[in-house]
Design an enzyme around this catalytic site. Structure first.
Site, PDB file in Angstrom:
ATOM      1  N   GLY A 440       0.820  -1.202   0.000  1.00 27.75           N
ATOM      2  CA  GLY A 440       0.000   0.000   0.000  1.00 27.75           C
ATOM      3  C   GLY A 440       0.854   1.253   0.000  1.00 27.75           C
ATOM      4  N   TRP A 442       1.729   3.405   2.391  1.00 25.00           N
ATOM      5  CA  TRP A 442       2.728   3.482   3.454  1.00 25.00           C
ATOM      6  C   TRP A 442       3.834   2.465   3.229  1.00 25.00           C
ATOM      7  CZ3 TRP A 442       6.137   5.285   6.105  1.00 25.00           C
ATOM      8  CH2 TRP A 442       6.494   4.953   7.409  1.00 25.00           C
ATOM      9  N   PHE A 476      -0.171  -8.079  -2.972  1.00 27.05           N
ATOM     10  CA  PHE A 476      -1.430  -8.795  -3.181  1.00 27.05           C
ATOM     11  C   PHE A 476      -1.860  -8.555  -4.624  1.00 27.05           C
ATOM     12  CE2 PHE A 476      -6.068  -9.287  -2.966  1.00 27.05           C
ATOM     13  CZ  PHE A 476      -6.148 -10.537  -2.382  1.00 27.05           C
ATOM     14  N   ALA A 588       2.129   9.026   3.861  1.00 28.97           N
ATOM     15  CA  ALA A 588       2.954   8.379   2.836  1.00 28.97           C
ATOM     16  C   ALA A 588       3.385   9.339   1.731  1.00 28.97           C
ATOM     17  CB  ALA A 588       2.198   7.195   2.234  1.00 28.97           C
ATOM     18  N   LYS A 639      -4.788   6.712  17.799  1.00 29.49           N
ATOM     19  CA  LYS A 639      -4.898   8.052  17.193  1.00 29.49           C
ATOM     20  C   LYS A 639      -5.870   8.060  16.020  1.00 29.49           C
ATOM     21  CE  LYS A 639      -2.258   6.999  13.446  1.00 29.49           C
ATOM     22  NZ  LYS A 639      -2.451   7.309  12.012  1.00 29.49           N
ATOM     23  N   ASN A 704      -8.238   9.056   7.567  1.00 28.46           N
ATOM     24  CA  ASN A 704      -9.381   8.900   8.463  1.00 28.46           C
ATOM     25  C   ASN A 704     -10.104  10.236   8.645  1.00 28.46           C
ATOM     26  OD1 ASN A 704      -9.181   5.992   9.601  1.00 28.46           O
ATOM     27  ND2 ASN A 704      -7.082   6.767   9.745  1.00 28.46           N
ATOM     28  N   LYS A 735      -7.134   1.126   2.644  1.00 26.89           N
ATOM     29  CA  LYS A 735      -8.142   0.760   3.621  1.00 26.89           C
ATOM     30  C   LYS A 735      -8.278   1.840   4.691  1.00 26.89           C
ATOM     31  CE  LYS A 735      -9.261  -3.132   1.785  1.00 26.89           C
ATOM     32  NZ  LYS A 735     -10.613  -3.311   1.185  1.00 26.89           N
ATOM     33  N   GLN A 737      -8.729   2.601   8.310  1.00 27.42           N
ATOM     34  CA  GLN A 737      -8.463   1.868   9.542  1.00 27.42           C
ATOM     35  C   GLN A 737      -9.280   2.371  10.731  1.00 27.42           C
ATOM     36  OE1 GLN A 737      -5.940  -0.862   9.650  1.00 27.42           O
ATOM     37  NE2 GLN A 737      -6.709  -0.580   7.579  1.00 27.42           N
TER      38      GLN A 737
END
Length: 808
Positions: A440, A442, A476, A588, A639, A704, A735, A737
């Site tokens: 991904g 990061w 993946f 990232a 966090k 997020n 994704k 999180q």
């Protein structure tokens, strides 16, 4: 003194069969083919590869192979070709073809190329009566009409060897790095009981030593320091005779030292003039500086233990980078002038130093063991006093004899391992292979830093790098614009789906099979969404090295019926390896652009944390170490909940005061919950990058926060959308999180009845579950007190972990 030529002048092997056997054994031990290749078997391999490649097999490769078939004849060999230019041409053709391919076809071509090179090395024609193997050197056929060979070494490139045959030299040049890595343990055949090749036990001690002690005279430097000083003073012959008696064990060391000093009879001014005329760089042996630098880069402590004198040794120690406190040597005693207060006359030496007497070196090593918790210590030297280091209790665990300047028969016969070239020891040091688990944004940003560190270190000619050059990254597999993502990554050297425009590194290869990526890795970097890590670990169980180490970049936790489990704990438990964590303000894209960033490594074992810091630290990425892995990981996990609350504040259009209040309360609840679950967590951890810095960064620019802001805005606009939909729209496959972490953490809070203890976490959960309106985030204290009247789902599994672990 008996002079000895360096290893580049080794004589031919006495037995070609023994040599071939050793080569074959070593190739097998390193996972390479065990077949003795000749021309026919190489052509068979080429045909098999052609069938496997199918349509990917290039036409020009086919032509080259057919040409090689036609020229593989007895006449060509009779003309002096030996393995000759034909197989070299075939190897070159394969290499060229591989450069034009991508994906599986490229890998298959590279596999064939390696097999051809192995064939060239192991062929009965190559290892014949006219073959010679130097330690860690490549074999190059000599010019036509001669039975000799030229040996390529680091100081003698292949293109300068005597008349190498065109394509063969080219092919061998391209294979040199692989060959040296495989052939390093295969050396000149042992003669007269001299152990020129280490046993597996001794090699393991060398690679895992905590400290390495070097003699100085005739080991680090070319001559005995006192002998050179004696020559400077005009009394060389008399002093040299006494030196040889001491080194051969026919005269006590303290007696020899005293007698030599009497003969030399120097003044402090003489010593200063001597050091100026003989600077350390003019005296040291080839390869010693690189060896010591390479040991220190691995965290191995280096000491100089010498029967010589400190006044002469310290400039050498400084040049080699050895701290003065790591030098054991004798001290000259001077007579001081009463009027000037200056030393004027040599009157002996300090007898209190352990190196002033016989068995002084094992005594010095025993002192090191007393002062430091060393498990294994190695002694390297040329003389009897060095050999003593392993012959007395409390001394060294391994003695390596050194014979570049002088080869003493007793030392040669009794050394655990005897070498003529420090490069042999350097090349035998362990190099750690790195594997990245995840691809991904990061993971790709981390890969960008790691590959830079590895390439930079390995480009230093004065250092044998700690890390293997090549890095595998598990991806993946998925479709990207009609192509496999791994093929695109390997072609473009970047991940255009998750972190476009950021180079991963020329030494990085994307691999779609997890086990293939990790099976031979010494270091695992795990950076995947936390809900998938358990399934990933199950796939790796029993498939990795037993002594591998790991570092987790994953933020989140796994909630089980018997309580929470941190990701690093899950990795350690399932894989039975040590796992540190790296957490911090790590957006990232910012790291990919090489903007100033920082992170915290929380560790259980300091020696592993130092390795990880060497991997990640860059001029633009600062790393600190703390002995608090649970604290760092809890910060990185919790966090994300606060970031959702901060995003809701933005979505409501509230100002910076409100957002600051949310961040402060969030940090307070992070600390309180972390210490409630893990009481040993340190308060200072929350002021590190993994704590307050990461919280600030994610509440300002994290995904997020972004999704939570959009979620509230859509809800207020009358067109509510789910977080799942926004994740797809806004995160380009990444994704989210925070929502899952919020649910997992609330399960812990609710089970213990702690809702009022953590009002922000409780209210955030209730908002994203639709139990409260988003406006309540601005009044989180009231939100936690409200009776929302929702019946929790029954069943312990559904309650504590509503999201199943994905099986990868």
């Amino acid at each position: 003194m008996q002079d000895r030529k360096p290893s580049s002048a080794f004589q031919p092997m006495d037995s070609e069969e023994v040599t071939r056997y050793k080569m074959l054994r070593t190739m097998k031990e390193n996972g390479m083919s065990g077949t003795m290749y000749d021309r026919d078997s190489i052509l068979d391999e080429m045909e098999m590869m052609k069938e496997e490649m199918g349509d990917d097999f290039p036409g020009e490769f086919d032509q080259d192979m057919q040409g090689a078939k036609e020229s593989f004849s007895a006449e060509a060999e009779a003309e002096g070709g030996g393995l000759g230019a034909d197989i070299g041409k075939a190897a070159g053709a394969v290499k060229d073809a591989a450069g034009k391919m991508a994906g599986s076809a490229k890998k298959m071509a590279e596999k064939m190329y390696n097999k051809i090179i192995v064939g060239m090395m192991l062929s009965s024609r190559a290892v014949s009566s006219r073959a010679m193997i130097g330690r860690g050197r490549s074999i190059v056929p000599a010019s036509r009409g001669t039975s000799a060979v030229a040996v390529a070494s680091p100081s003698r490139p292949i293109d300068r060897c005597r008349a190498p045959r065109g394509c063969v030299a080219q092919a061998l040049g391209m294979a040199r790095e692989k060959w040296e890595a495989v052939a390093a343990p295969v050396h000149k055949q042992e003669k007269d009981g001299v152990r020129l090749t280490p046993s597996m036990e001794h090699l393991e001690i060398w690679r895992t030593a905590d400290a390495v002690c070097f003699d100085v005279d005739c080991t680090c430097v070319k001559n005995d320091g006192l002998d050179v000083l004696a020559e400077f003073m005009g009394v060389a012959k008399e002093v040299e005779e006494l030196t040889n008696k001491a080194m051969d064990g026919t005269m006590d060391l303290d007696e020899a030292l005293a007698e030599r000093l009497k003969i030399i009879n120097c003044t402090p001014a003489d010593v200063k003039r001597f050091l100026k005329q003989h600077p350390p760089e003019s005296r040291i042996n080839p390869g010693i500086k690189k060896l010591i630098s390479s040991l220190m880069a691995r965290g191995i402590h280096v000491y100089l233990i010498s029967g010589g004198f400190r006044e002469i040794m310290l400039p050498v120690a400084k040049y080699l980078g050895v701290p003065y406190g790591n030098v054991f040597a004798n001290r000259m005693n001077w007579q001081w002038d009463d009027e000037t207060g200056e030393p004027t006359k040599l009157v002996g030496f300090d007898l209190s130093e352990p190196t002033a007497r016989n068995q002084g070196k094992p005594e010095a090593i025993a002192q090191l063991r007393k002062n430091f918790p060393y498990n294994s210590i190695v002694m390297i030297g040329d003389g009897i006093t060095d050999l003593e280091a392993v012959q007395f209790s409390g001394g060294a665990d391994l003695f390596i004899g050194y014979g570049y300047n002088v080869a003493r028969p007793t030392v040669m016969a009794q050394a655990d391992w005897f070498v003529y070239d420090f490069d042999v020891l350097t090349s035998a040091l362990k190099r750690s292979k790195i594997a990245m688990v995840g691809s991904g944004a990061w993971a790709c940003a981390a890969m960008h830093m790691i590959s830079q560190s590895v390439l930079q270190e390995n480009s230093n000619e004065n250092l044998y790098g700690v890390f293997d050059q090549e890095i595998k990254m598990w991806v993946f597999e998925e479709d990207y614009k009609g192509q496999k993502l791994t093929d695109v990554i390997n072609e473009k050297n970047e991940n255009p789906k998750y972190l476009p425009g950021v180079a991963l590194g020329s030494n990085v290869t994307a691999v779609p099979d997890l086990v293939s990526a990790v099976f031979d890795a010494d270091i695992l970097v795990i950076c995947a969404p936390h809900q998938f890590v358990h399934g990933i670990c199950k796939k790796m169980m029993g498939k990795i090295k037993e002594n591998a180490i790991a570092i987790s970049l994953t933020k989140g936790m796994r909630v089980r019926p018997d309580g929470p489990q941190l990701i690093s704990q899950m990795i350690s438990k399932n894989l039975n390896i040590d796992c540190s964590v790296l957490m911090g303000a790590n957006v990232a894209t910012n790291i990919g652009d090489e903007e100033l960033s920082e992170a915290t490594i929380g560790y259980y074992k300091l020696e592993n944390a130092k390795i990880f810091k060497k991997m990640f630290e860059r001029d633009y990425f600062h790393v600190t170490l703390i002995p608090d892995a649970p604290g760092a990981e809890m910060c990185g996990t919790l966090k994300n909940i606060v970031a959702l609350a901060a995003g809701m504040i933005d979505g409501l259009g509230l100002g910076s005061n409100s957002k600051a209040a949310i961040m402060r309360q969030g940090l307070s609840e992070m600390r309180k919950l972390a210490k409630a679950l893990y009481p040993a967590i340190r308060d200072e951890t929350f002021m590190e990058s993994c704590g307050v810095a990461d919280l600030i960064a994610t509440c300002i620019g994290g995904r997020n926060r972004l999704c939570a802001e959009k979620w509230v805005q859509e809800l207020l606009a009358g067109s509510p959308r789910s977080f799942e939909e926004l994740e797809v729209e806004l995160l380009d496959g990444q994704k989210l999180q925070g929502t899952l972490t919020t649910m997992e953490v609330y399960a812990i809070i609710a089970e213990r009845g702690w809702e009022l203890e953590y009002p922000l976490f409780t209210t955030t959960y209730r908002v994203i579950k639709g139990q409260l309106h988003p406006e309540m985030i601005g009044n989180y204290l009231q939100g936690a007190r409200q009776n929302v009247g929702v019946v929790e789902e029954e069943g312990p599994v559904a309650k504590v972990n509503p999201f199943p672990t994905m099986d990868v």
